[in-house]
Design a protein around this motif. Structure first.
Motif, short mmCIF file in Angstrom:
data_model
loop_
_atom_site.label_atom_id
_atom_site.label_comp_id
_atom_site.label_asym_id
_atom_site.label_seq_id
_atom_site.Cartn_x
_atom_site.Cartn_y
_atom_site.Cartn_z
N ALA A 80 46.19 27.81 29.53
CA ALA A 80 46.28 28.03 30.98
C ALA A 80 46.17 29.52 31.27
N ALA A 81 45.37 29.85 32.28
CA ALA A 81 45.22 31.26 32.68
C ALA A 81 46.52 31.72 33.35
N PRO A 82 47.01 32.92 33.01
CA PRO A 82 48.27 33.39 33.60
C PRO A 82 48.14 33.64 35.11
N CYS A 83 46.92 33.92 35.57
CA CYS A 83 46.72 34.27 36.99
C CYS A 83 46.91 33.07 37.91
N CYS A 84 46.37 31.89 37.53
CA CYS A 84 46.38 30.76 38.48
C CYS A 84 46.64 29.42 37.81
N ARG A 85 46.93 29.45 36.49
CA ARG A 85 47.24 28.23 35.71
C ARG A 85 46.03 27.30 35.52
N ALA A 86 44.85 27.72 35.93
CA ALA A 86 43.65 26.94 35.62
C ALA A 86 43.34 27.12 34.14
N PRO A 87 42.49 26.28 33.54
CA PRO A 87 42.08 26.50 32.15
C PRO A 87 41.44 27.89 32.02
N LEU A 88 41.80 28.58 30.95
CA LEU A 88 41.35 29.97 30.83
C LEU A 88 39.89 30.05 30.39
N LEU A 89 39.04 30.43 31.32
CA LEU A 89 37.61 30.61 31.06
C LEU A 89 37.28 32.05 31.46
N PRO A 90 37.21 32.97 30.49
CA PRO A 90 37.08 34.38 30.83
C PRO A 90 35.64 34.81 31.10
N LEU A 91 35.50 35.69 32.08
CA LEU A 91 34.21 36.30 32.44
C LEU A 91 34.26 37.78 32.11
N ILE A 92 33.24 38.24 31.36
CA ILE A 92 33.13 39.68 31.10
C ILE A 92 32.24 40.25 32.19
N SER A 93 32.83 41.07 33.05
CA SER A 93 32.04 41.70 34.11
C SER A 93 31.93 43.19 33.79
N ARG A 94 31.15 43.91 34.58
CA ARG A 94 31.03 45.33 34.31
C ARG A 94 32.27 46.08 34.79
N ASP A 95 33.19 45.41 35.48
CA ASP A 95 34.45 46.03 35.89
C ASP A 95 35.54 45.84 34.84
N LEU A 96 35.09 45.75 33.61
CA LEU A 96 35.96 45.47 32.47
C LEU A 96 37.17 46.39 32.41
N ILE A 97 36.96 47.67 32.64
CA ILE A 97 38.06 48.63 32.48
C ILE A 97 39.16 48.34 33.50
N GLU A 98 38.79 48.15 34.76
CA GLU A 98 39.80 47.90 35.80
C GLU A 98 40.32 46.46 35.79
N SER A 99 39.41 45.51 35.60
CA SER A 99 39.79 44.11 35.81
C SER A 99 40.06 43.33 34.54
N GLY A 100 39.73 43.89 33.37
CA GLY A 100 39.85 43.12 32.14
C GLY A 100 38.89 41.94 32.16
N LEU A 101 39.24 40.87 31.47
CA LEU A 101 38.43 39.65 31.54
C LEU A 101 38.84 38.90 32.80
N VAL A 102 37.84 38.53 33.59
CA VAL A 102 38.11 37.95 34.91
C VAL A 102 38.20 36.43 34.81
N CYS A 103 39.08 35.86 35.61
CA CYS A 103 39.24 34.39 35.67
C CYS A 103 38.12 33.81 36.53
N VAL A 104 37.37 32.87 35.96
CA VAL A 104 36.28 32.23 36.71
C VAL A 104 36.84 31.41 37.89
N HIS A 105 38.09 31.00 37.79
CA HIS A 105 38.67 30.15 38.82
C HIS A 105 39.20 30.90 40.03
N CYS A 106 39.89 32.02 39.82
CA CYS A 106 40.51 32.72 40.96
C CYS A 106 40.01 34.15 41.12
#
Ligand SMILES: [Zn+2]
Length: 201
Positions: A80-106
């Motif tokens: 479960a993703a800590p941000c919204c409890r959806a299944p954790l599906l990480p997105l690598i965006s170019r905002d990696l430094i600020e945002s880390g791996l982004v949640c596809v759900h929220c």
């Protein structure tokens, strides 16, 4: 009421989401759980049609808080993703430094960069190399004048960006599969005018 300032592309995607809005909660949860099974074990381009469909469904599901209702079980490999409890599906965006791996759900931070594990150093290096290229698209007048030929500088940045994005998708993203069942990477940069088809597979 439609927002007049909404970008045409956002309006188009909002239209696409209509099909999922017609699903009831159970149908939507089942469709997503099944699709997560199909996504498992691979790295996905953000532009892939299956990922596009999943992202639209995820937005509708997030609005309805589908995952908190526990209507369908996602494949067990997904935590479960800590941000919204959806299944954790990480997105690598170019905002990696600020945002880390982004949640596809929220669209929140699913995994802070410091918690990415073994690949963290390489991802940080990648982001540090990419940032100055992306910045060329946002140069102010003074910076543009300082370049002998701004259009040339922008083209060069785009070409170098395509190479770096290819490395992100081909080399770095697959390493994250050791920690997560599926990984998505952003295969575009609209500011540099890099389209998915510009990035070699
Ligand atoms: Zn989330």
């Amino acid at each position: 009421m439609a927002d007049e300032k909404e970008a045409p592309i956002d309006r188009l995607w909002r239209g696409y989401s209509g099909v999922f809005k017609e699903f009831d909660d159970l149908m939507l949860a089942r469709w997503m759980a099944q699709t997560l099974g199909q996504l498992e074990g691979r790295v996905w381009r953000y532009s892939h049609p299956l990922m596009g469909a999943y992202r639209v469904a995820a937005e509708v599901a997030h609005e309805r808080q589908i995952w908190l209702k526990r209507l369908a079980s996602p494949p067990p490999a997904y935590g479960a993703a800590p941000c919204c409890r959806a299944p954790l599906l990480p997105l690598i965006s170019r905002d990696l430094i600020e945002s880390g791996l982004v949640c596809v759900h929220c669209n929140g931070t699913a995994v802070p960069l410091d918690e990415v594990g073994d690949a963290m150093g390489e991802l940080k290096k990648w982001a540090d190399a990419y940032a100055p290229l992306h910045a060329v698209a946002h140069w102010d007048d003074r910076q543009r004048k300082r370049a002998a030929n701004y259009n040339r500088a922008l083209d060069d940045a785009a070409v170098a960006g395509e190479q770096l994005l290819a490395r992100l998708g081909g080399e770095l993203a697959p390493r994250l599969l050791a920690s997560w069942p599926a990984v998505v990477w952003e295969d575009q940069d609209e500011c540099l005018d890099v389209r998915p088809e510009d990035i070699p597979c």
